[in-house]
Design an enzyme around this catalytic site. Structure first.
Site, PDB file in Angstrom:
ATOM      1  N   ASP A 152       0.840  -1.184   0.000  1.00  0.00           N
ATOM      2  CA  ASP A 152       0.000   0.000   0.000  1.00  0.00           C
ATOM      3  C   ASP A 152       0.879   1.238   0.000  1.00  0.00           C
ATOM      4  O   ASP A 152       2.057   1.185   0.325  1.00  0.00           O
ATOM      5  CB  ASP A 152      -0.860   0.025   1.263  1.00  0.00           C
ATOM      6  N   LYS A 168      -3.245   3.187  -2.444  1.00  0.00           N
ATOM      7  CA  LYS A 168      -4.602   3.688  -2.366  1.00  0.00           C
ATOM      8  C   LYS A 168      -4.616   5.000  -1.610  1.00  0.00           C
ATOM      9  O   LYS A 168      -5.211   5.117  -0.560  1.00  0.00           O
ATOM     10  CB  LYS A 168      -5.492   2.643  -1.691  1.00  0.00           C
ATOM     11  N   MET A 226      -8.319   7.557  10.483  1.00  0.00           N
ATOM     12  CA  MET A 226      -8.849   8.230   9.289  1.00  0.00           C
ATOM     13  C   MET A 226      -9.732   9.415   9.631  1.00  0.00           C
ATOM     14  O   MET A 226     -10.808   9.578   9.072  1.00  0.00           O
ATOM     15  CB  MET A 226      -9.624   7.220   8.421  1.00  0.00           C
TER      16      MET A 226
HETATM   17  N1  SAH Z   1      -3.852  -1.058   9.138  1.00  0.00           N
HETATM   18  C1  SAH Z   1      -3.439   0.242   9.591  1.00  0.00           C
HETATM   19  C2  SAH Z   1      -4.512   1.275   9.413  1.00  0.00           C
HETATM   20  C3  SAH Z   1      -4.756   1.622   7.979  1.00  0.00           C
HETATM   21  S1  SAH Z   1      -6.054   2.800   7.779  1.00  0.00           S
HETATM   22  C4  SAH Z   1      -3.011   0.133  11.061  1.00  0.00           C
HETATM   23  O1  SAH Z   1      -3.249  -0.895  11.699  1.00  0.00           O
HETATM   24  O2  SAH Z   1      -2.423   1.074  11.570  1.00  0.00           O
HETATM   25  C5  SAH Z   1      -5.173   4.286   7.584  1.00  0.00           C
HETATM   26  C6  SAH Z   1      -5.248   5.095   8.836  1.00  0.00           C
HETATM   27  O3  SAH Z   1      -4.376   4.572   9.791  1.00  0.00           O
HETATM   28  C7  SAH Z   1      -4.803   6.530   8.658  1.00  0.00           C
HETATM   29  O4  SAH Z   1      -5.845   7.352   8.172  1.00  0.00           O
HETATM   30  C8  SAH Z   1      -4.425   6.897  10.065  1.00  0.00           C
HETATM   31  O5  SAH Z   1      -5.554   7.185  10.852  1.00  0.00           O
HETATM   32  C9  SAH Z   1      -3.846   5.604  10.578  1.00  0.00           C
HETATM   33  N2  SAH Z   1      -2.377   5.534  10.457  1.00  0.00           N
HETATM   34  C10 SAH Z   1      -1.636   4.725   9.676  1.00  0.00           C
HETATM   35  N3  SAH Z   1      -0.329   4.915   9.900  1.00  0.00           N
HETATM   36  C11 SAH Z   1      -0.236   5.873  10.827  1.00  0.00           C
HETATM   37  C12 SAH Z   1       0.857   6.503  11.502  1.00  0.00           C
HETATM   38  N4  SAH Z   1       2.131   6.183  11.242  1.00  0.00           N
HETATM   39  N5  SAH Z   1       0.565   7.475  12.419  1.00  0.00           N
HETATM   40  C13 SAH Z   1      -0.702   7.790  12.718  1.00  0.00           C
HETATM   41  N6  SAH Z   1      -1.746   7.224  12.118  1.00  0.00           N
HETATM   42  C14 SAH Z   1      -1.530   6.283  11.194  1.00  0.00           C
END
Ligand code: SAH
Length: 455
Positions: free
Chosen positions: A237, A259, A372
């Site tokens: 991704d 995405k 998100m």
């Molecule tokens: N599977 C991922 C989430 C993916 S959805 C997980 O478990 O973390 C994408 C959302 O994840 C983003 O909109 C944000 O809210 C969060 N996210 C992903 N990476 C991040 C990071 N390094 N710091 C803060 N939020 C993060």
């Protein structure tokens, strides 16, 4: 670079301890080793060297591949000048500036050779690294490398697919059975058995759904790292940073199904089709997702597509963004007497009944971690308050959690509604709940004048 010295001379000018050290090294080669010095002091007996006890003369460098200078004085200067004039690579012991090449520390399991070099800066470090590598490699690994070499033609004629060949070689060099057989002198038979197993086994694809963590390479699990190394294709991704994608094998194919919010370069259906197709081609697919694959990672759809297609798969958990954010800010998302639970929820697409529900949970002390939600943060805060959450409920926001460029913001629901905060670029976690105030938000930008900082 490995240098071919067969049939040539290696000349060492000097006759002391340093010359002896070089002799120890270069007599492992097939070159003819010659030491030249007016005073040969060290004991060179036991080494296949020719000792010439006299002044250096230019003709000494006829037919010479490499020159070491391990003493000082007129002979040394003449030898250096002569080597340079003839374009013969020169090593002046302990004078990196005068060296054309350095001799690395070597771990030798012929034909496997590992060279460790600090370019002359820290030989002690090179020796320590060498000791570690020595301990890592079994003494018999060299013989197994020879076995692999001897089987090359046969393997090429029997296994035509490059990836399948690599799998065979991986099995050959890592299998404890082969090593044990080799020790009993039956390595070749065992290798042939293994080869026929690989020829007969149909190449079976597999998909690993791997959590890459929040975006720092050292927050990856060891299993994720290993599977990335084994994968033929890495499908990742957009949120997975390059450092992590780069941890795969160099020649693995990489597909960015990025995405990014707003422009979907691959639809979820296309991704499902893609991973199924790759696995059907017999490939080992690392489906790399940010954080944990089971949390807002569309793992559900991908797993069901794989099941339907009868493709084997497994899931490797990763550190989800909310937990990286909790670690960054020392926020105990569950806290005795304050927060009896922790909810991970998506702010994006949340409807009124969700918000009503969360407002009640936040009111009862549970910690919310909203994914998100950065671009709609103040709107969500407003709806939480409208649904009964107290405006003074603590809020903490971490952008780029788990990464060096993270930024934190703290306040409460009211300050989030009223404040005009500009967040730095990057994904964010929004924490809401009383336990947030127990975290360390000292570096946090304030959401507004109203901070939740408690006494
Ligand atoms: N599977 C991922 C989430 C993916 S959805 C997980 O478990 O973390 C994408 C959302 O994840 C983003 O909109 C944000 O809210 C969060 N996210 C992903 N990476 C991040 C990071 N390094 N710091 C803060 N939020 C993060």
């Amino acid at each position: 670079m490995s240098y071919k010295v067969q049939g040539l001379r290696i000349v060492i000018v000097g006759g002391g301890e340093e010359a002896l050290n070089k002799v120890r090294l270069v007599t492992k080669t097939t070159a003819q080793v010659v030491i030249i010095s007016r005073h040969v002091e060290a004991d060179f007996s036991g080494f296949a060297v020719e000792q010439i006890e006299r002044a250096f003369v230019p003709a000494d460098l006829d037919g010479t591949a490499l020159v070491f200078v391990a003493e000082e004085g007129a002979d040394a200067e003449l030898a250096k000048a002569e080597a340079r004039a003839r374009g013969i690579p020169l090593n002046v012991v302990d004078v990196p500036a005068e060296c054309d090449f350095y001799t690395p520390s070597i771990v030798e399991r012929a034909p496997l050779t590992i060279a460790i070099s600090t370019e002359g800066d820290a030989p002690v470090l090179a020796r320590l690294v060498r000791a570690r590598i020595e301990a890592m490699l079994s003494p018999g690994i060299g013989r197994i490398a020879s076995l692999a070499g001897g089987l090359r033609q046969r393997v090429e004629s029997l296994i035509h697919d490059g990836a399948a060949r690599r799998r065979f070689y991986e099995a050959l060099v890592t299998s404890p059975e082969i090593e044990a057989a080799e020790q009993r002198g039956q390595g070749l038979d065992a290798a042939h058995d293994l080869l026929s197993q690989h020829v007969n086994a149909e190449t079976k694809g597999v998909v690993w759904l791997i959590g890459a963590g929040p975006g720092s390479e050292d927050l990856l699990t060891l299993r994720a790292q290993r599977l990335l190394q084994e994968a033929d294709v890495i499908v990742h991704d957009q949120l997975v940073p390059t450092v992590v994608v780069d941890m795969g094998r160099r020649d693995a194919e990489r597909i960015d199904v990025g995405k990014a919010k707003g422009h979907h370069s691959f639809s979820q259906a296309q991704i499902n089709t893609l991973i199924v197709r790759l696995a059907r081609q017999g490939k080992r697919v690392a489906r790399l997702k940010s954080g944990d694959p089971m949390i807002f990672g569309r793992a559900g759809e991908e797993i069901s597509a794989l099941r339907k297609a009868g493709i084997s798969y497994s899931i490797v958990p990763g550190i989800t963004a909310a937990l990286a954010a909790a670690a960054d800010t020392a926020t105990p998302v569950t806290l005795r007497g304050v927060s009896s639970g922790f909810i991970m929820a998506t702010a994006h697409g949340a409807d009124d009944s969700d918000l009503q529900h969360w407002a009640a949970l936040a009111q009862s002390g549970l910690t919310l971690a909203l994914y998100m939600g950065k671009s709609i943060a103040s709107e969500v805060a407003g709806r939480l308050v409208a649904n009964g959450a107290s405006p003074t409920t603590p809020v903490g926001i971490v952008v780029n959690a788990g990464r060096p460029d993270r930024a934190t913001y703290s306040g409460n629901l009211r300050s989030l509604i009223e404040g005009q905060v500009t967040f730095i670029d990057g994904p964010a976690i929004i924490f809401v709940g009383e336990a947030v105030a127990a975290g360390d938000w000292a570096d946090a930008g304030q959401l507004a004048a109203l901070s939740f900082k408690v006494a």
